[in-house]
Design a protein around this motif. Structure first.
Motif, PDB file in Angstrom:
ATOM      1  N   ASP A 152       0.852  -1.185   0.000  1.00  0.00           N
ATOM      2  CA  ASP A 152       0.000   0.000   0.000  1.00  0.00           C
ATOM      3  C   ASP A 152       0.887   1.233   0.000  1.00  0.00           C
ATOM      4  N   ILE A 153       0.335   2.334  -0.469  1.00  0.00           N
ATOM      5  CA  ILE A 153       1.104   3.566  -0.624  1.00  0.00           C
ATOM      6  C   ILE A 153       0.332   4.717   0.018  1.00  0.00           C
ATOM      7  N   ALA A 154       0.955   5.883   0.051  1.00  0.00           N
ATOM      8  CA  ALA A 154       0.319   7.018   0.725  1.00  0.00           C
ATOM      9  C   ALA A 154       0.493   8.297  -0.080  1.00  0.00           C
ATOM     10  N   PRO A 155      -0.242   8.442  -1.191  1.00  0.00           N
ATOM     11  CA  PRO A 155      -0.189   9.706  -1.917  1.00  0.00           C
ATOM     12  C   PRO A 155      -0.554  10.863  -0.988  1.00  0.00           C
ATOM     13  N   ALA A 156       0.276  11.898  -0.999  1.00  0.00           N
ATOM     14  CA  ALA A 156       0.091  13.014  -0.075  1.00  0.00           C
ATOM     15  C   ALA A 156      -0.922  14.022  -0.608  1.00  0.00           C
ATOM     16  N   VAL A 157      -1.787  14.477   0.269  1.00  0.00           N
ATOM     17  CA  VAL A 157      -2.834  15.433  -0.095  1.00  0.00           C
ATOM     18  C   VAL A 157      -3.002  16.435   1.047  1.00  0.00           C
ATOM     19  N   VAL A 204       5.097  20.406   7.237  1.00  0.00           N
ATOM     20  CA  VAL A 204       5.203  20.674   5.801  1.00  0.00           C
ATOM     21  C   VAL A 204       6.587  20.379   5.238  1.00  0.00           C
ATOM     22  N   GLN A 205       7.589  20.144   6.101  1.00  0.00           N
ATOM     23  CA  GLN A 205       8.969  20.144   5.624  1.00  0.00           C
ATOM     24  C   GLN A 205       9.296  19.017   4.649  1.00  0.00           C
ATOM     25  N   ALA A 206       8.630  17.867   4.798  1.00  0.00           N
ATOM     26  CA  ALA A 206       8.981  16.730   3.950  1.00  0.00           C
ATOM     27  C   ALA A 206       8.299  16.761   2.585  1.00  0.00           C
ATOM     28  N   ILE A 207       7.256  17.568   2.437  1.00  0.00           N
ATOM     29  CA  ILE A 207       6.494  17.554   1.185  1.00  0.00           C
ATOM     30  C   ILE A 207       7.353  17.942  -0.023  1.00  0.00           C
ATOM     31  N   MET A 298       3.348  16.751  -6.163  1.00  0.00           N
ATOM     32  CA  MET A 298       3.150  15.307  -6.038  1.00  0.00           C
ATOM     33  C   MET A 298       4.184  14.725  -5.080  1.00  0.00           C
ATOM     34  N   ALA A 299       3.698  14.029  -4.062  1.00  0.00           N
ATOM     35  CA  ALA A 299       4.605  13.476  -3.061  1.00  0.00           C
ATOM     36  C   ALA A 299       3.936  12.289  -2.372  1.00  0.00           C
ATOM     37  N   SER A 300       4.736  11.557  -1.623  1.00  0.00           N
ATOM     38  CA  SER A 300       4.252  10.403  -0.867  1.00  0.00           C
ATOM     39  C   SER A 300       4.604  10.580   0.600  1.00  0.00           C
ATOM     40  N   LEU A 301       3.703  10.162   1.478  1.00  0.00           N
ATOM     41  CA  LEU A 301       3.959  10.231   2.917  1.00  0.00           C
ATOM     42  C   LEU A 301       3.500   8.945   3.595  1.00  0.00           C
ATOM     43  N   GLY A 302       4.276   7.902   3.423  1.00  0.00           N
ATOM     44  CA  GLY A 302       3.960   6.631   4.059  1.00  0.00           C
ATOM     45  C   GLY A 302       3.852   5.497   3.057  1.00  0.00           C
ATOM     46  N   ASN A 378       1.727   9.975 -10.317  1.00  0.00           N
ATOM     47  CA  ASN A 378       2.634  11.060 -10.715  1.00  0.00           C
ATOM     48  C   ASN A 378       3.699  11.387  -9.670  1.00  0.00           C
ATOM     49  N   ILE A 379       3.855  10.538  -8.664  1.00  0.00           N
ATOM     50  CA  ILE A 379       4.881  10.753  -7.646  1.00  0.00           C
ATOM     51  C   ILE A 379       6.253  10.449  -8.241  1.00  0.00           C
ATOM     52  N   PRO A 380       7.235  11.299  -8.037  1.00  0.00           N
ATOM     53  CA  PRO A 380       8.576  11.058  -8.598  1.00  0.00           C
ATOM     54  C   PRO A 380       9.191   9.779  -8.048  1.00  0.00           C
ATOM     55  N   GLU A 381      10.031   9.165  -8.872  1.00  0.00           N
ATOM     56  CA  GLU A 381      10.738   7.953  -8.457  1.00  0.00           C
ATOM     57  C   GLU A 381      12.067   8.330  -7.818  1.00  0.00           C
TER      58      GLU A 381
END
Length: 425
Positions: A152-157, A204-207, A298-302, A378-381
Motif C-alpha cells: 500500500d502507498i500514501a499519496p500526499a494530499v 510541511v517540511q517533507a512535502i 506530487m509526493a508520498s507520505l507513508g 505522478n509521484i517522482p521515483e
C-alpha cells in the motif's frame, strides 16, 4: 569514503544487520505445494493484522490457499520496527514475512538481512508491472535487488475542515502555491478560540522532498540540489512566522485532543491519514475534505512493504512469497485492505475499479479516491540508499533549528550539509 565514520553512521542508524546475504539459498527452495499445510508467521504493526485477516477470510483467498493459516506478531509502529531491526542485526530468526513502513526501507537497502525478491525462485519482475513505479523504486537497490514488495502507498494530499474553511471564506481546492496556502492558514487560524491552521511547522517540511523517502543523494552528493532543500526549510520558516500552528507534537495527547475537539483546520499527509480521522480523531462524517497539495505538488507520505527475512528457512520462503504476491498483486486483496484501513492500493490496475469513483460519505460525498490515484501515478521515483536514515536524522535537526529560530534556513542547510559530509564521507 571514510571507513571509521561510515561504520559509526551505520551503527547509529541501526544498520548493522549481520552477515546474512540477500536470498543466496532461495534458488534451492522447493516450490510452493498447495497440498501441504502451512502456518505462515507475519510480523505486523498498527491495523495491518485487521486488514490482512479480512483478506485471508475472503472467499477468493480461501479458494486459492485452503492449506495456509496464519499467526501474527503485531505491535505498535515503533515496537515492531525496533524488534525487527534488533532481530536482523543479530542474524536471528524473524517471522516468515515482516512488514516495513517505507521510512524504514533505507535501513535495509544494500545492507543485507532481507531476501532479494527479484532473484529466483521469486522473480518479482514478472508480476510487478502494475505496481506503482515510485514504490518499486523505493525498495530497489542500486544492484537491482528488490528487498520488499510494496502493498500500500500514501499519496500526499491536503486534508482540511470544510466547515472552518467556509467560515473563514477561503477556497482550499486549487491553491496555486505554498504562499497561497499560508495566506489561507492566516484566515483559518482563530487563536481566540484555540483553532490552529496546522498542527506544527515541521508538518510541511517533507512535502517538497517527496516525503523524505529517497532523494537525499544526487549523483553521490548529499542534499542536492540545494534549492530544493533550502526551499523546504524556508517553507518551515514561513509557516512558523505566520503564527498559525499549534506547536503540537504528532501522536501526543494534546495533538490527538486538538483533532478530537475540532481545533485543527488543515493537515498535509498521506491518504492513510483519512482512516485515522475516520476511525478515531474526527469520526463525524462530512466535516473533512481533500484537495491537491499547493501547486499540485506530487509526493508520498507513508506506505507498507512486505519482506522475507534472510533468516527465514529456505523451505518456508516459497509460501511466504505466494502470500506477499497475493497481497500485493491481487485486486481483491488490495481493495479489501483499502476498505478496511484506508491503505491506498499500490496496484495501479485497481485504479480503474468503480470504487475509485464512489462518493465518500466521510468527505461530504467528495470523490477523493480519484485525487489519491492521480497523485499516486505522478509521484517522482527516488531510489533510497543505505545512508538515508543518517541524513534524515541530521536533516530533522536542521528543521528543528529553523522552527526554534536558532538558525535561519541558509545557516541550517549549511550546518546540516557539513554534518552529513563529516559523518558519511
Amino acid at each position: 569514503m571514510k571507513a571509521t565514520k561510515l561504520f559509526t553512521a551505520l551503527a547509529l542508524a541501526g544498520l548493522a544487520l549481520g552477515a546474512a546475504s540477500c536470498g543466496k539459498k532461495a534458488e534451492t527452495a522447493q516450490a510452493f505445494d498447495p497440498s501441504v499445510p502451512y502456518e505462515v508467521t507475519i510480523g505486523a504493526y498498527g491495523d495491518l493484522e485487521k486488514a490482512y485477516t479480512a483478506v485471508f477470510n475472503s472467499a477468493d483467498f480461501k479458494a486459492k490457499f485452503p492449506n495456509v493459516t496464519f499467526k501474527f506478531q503485531t505491535s505498535d509502529f515503533n515496537g515492531h520496527h525496533n524488534r525487527l531491526t534488533t532481530v536482523l542485526a543479530a542474524n536471528e530468526r524473524a517471522n516468515d514475512i515482516e512488514a516495513l513502513e517505507v521510512g524504514f526501507i533505507a535501513q535495509f537497502v544494500e545492507s543485507g538481512g532481507l531476501t532479494d525478491l527479484n532473484a529466483a525462485p521469486f522473480n518479482a519482475k514478472q508480476v510487478t508491472k502494475d505496481v506503482v513505479k515510485f514504490a518499486m523504486a523505493n525498495a530497489t537497490t542500486t544492484k537491482d535487488n528488490l528487498i520488499a514488495m510494496p502493498v500500500d502507498i500514501a499519496p500526499a494530499v491536503l486534508f482540511y475542515r470544510e466547515d472552518l474553511a467556509r467560515k473563514a471564506g477561503v477556497n482550499m481546492d486549487a491553491l496555486p502555491n505554498w504562499d497561497a496556502y499560508i495566506d489561507a492558514m492566516k484566515k483559518l487560524a482563530d487563536p481566540a478560540n484555540g483553532v490552529f491552521a496546522i498542527e506544527h511547522p515541521s508538518a510541511v517540511q517533507a512535502i517538497p522532498l517527496n516525503g523524505g523517502k529517497g532523494g537525499w543523494l544526487k549523483d553521490g552528493k548529499p542534499l542536492e540540489p540545494k534549492d530544493k532543500f533550502l526551499g523546504a526549510l524556508e517553507l518551515v520558516r514561513k509557516v512558523k512566522a505566520a503564527g498559525v500552528d499549534g506547536d503540537l507534537s504528532a501522536w501526543s495527547g494534546p495533538w490527538s485532543q486538538a483533532y478530537i475537539d475540532g481545533k485543527v483546520a488543515t493537515i498535509v499527509n498521506g491518504a492513510w491519514f483519512g482512516g485515522t480521522l475516520r476511525t478515531w480523531l474526527s469520526p463525524e462524517p462530512g466535516k473533512w475534505r481533500v484537495a491537491y497539495l499547493p501547486g499540485k505538488m506530487m509526493a508520498s507520505l507513508g506506505g507498507t512493504y512486505l519482506s522475507i527475512p534472510a533468516t527465514t528457512p529456505v523451505e518456508r520462503r516459497p509460501v511466504a512469497w505466494e502470500i506477499i504476491k497475493y497481497l500485493a498483486t491481487s485486486p481483491s486483496a488490495q481493495l479489501i485492505t483499502f476498505r478496511e484501513i484506508d491503505a491506498f492500493p499500490a496496484l495501479t490496475s485497481v485504479y480503474k475499479d468503480p470504487v475509485m469513483d464512489e462518493d465518500v460519505e466521510f468527505y461530504g460525498g467528495q470523490k477523493v479516491r480519484r485525487i489519491f490515484a492521480d497523485v499516486a501515478l505522478n509521484i517522482p521515483e527516488n531510489k533510497v540508499s543505505e545512508y538515508d536514515n543518517v541524513i534524515l536524522s541530521i536533516w530533522n535537526g536542521a528543521v528543528l533549528e529553523v522552527v526554534n529560530g536558532t538558525l535561519g534556513p541558509e545557516a541550517a542547510y549549511d550546518a546540516a550539509l557539513a554534518k552529513v559530509k563529516a559523518t558519511i564521507f
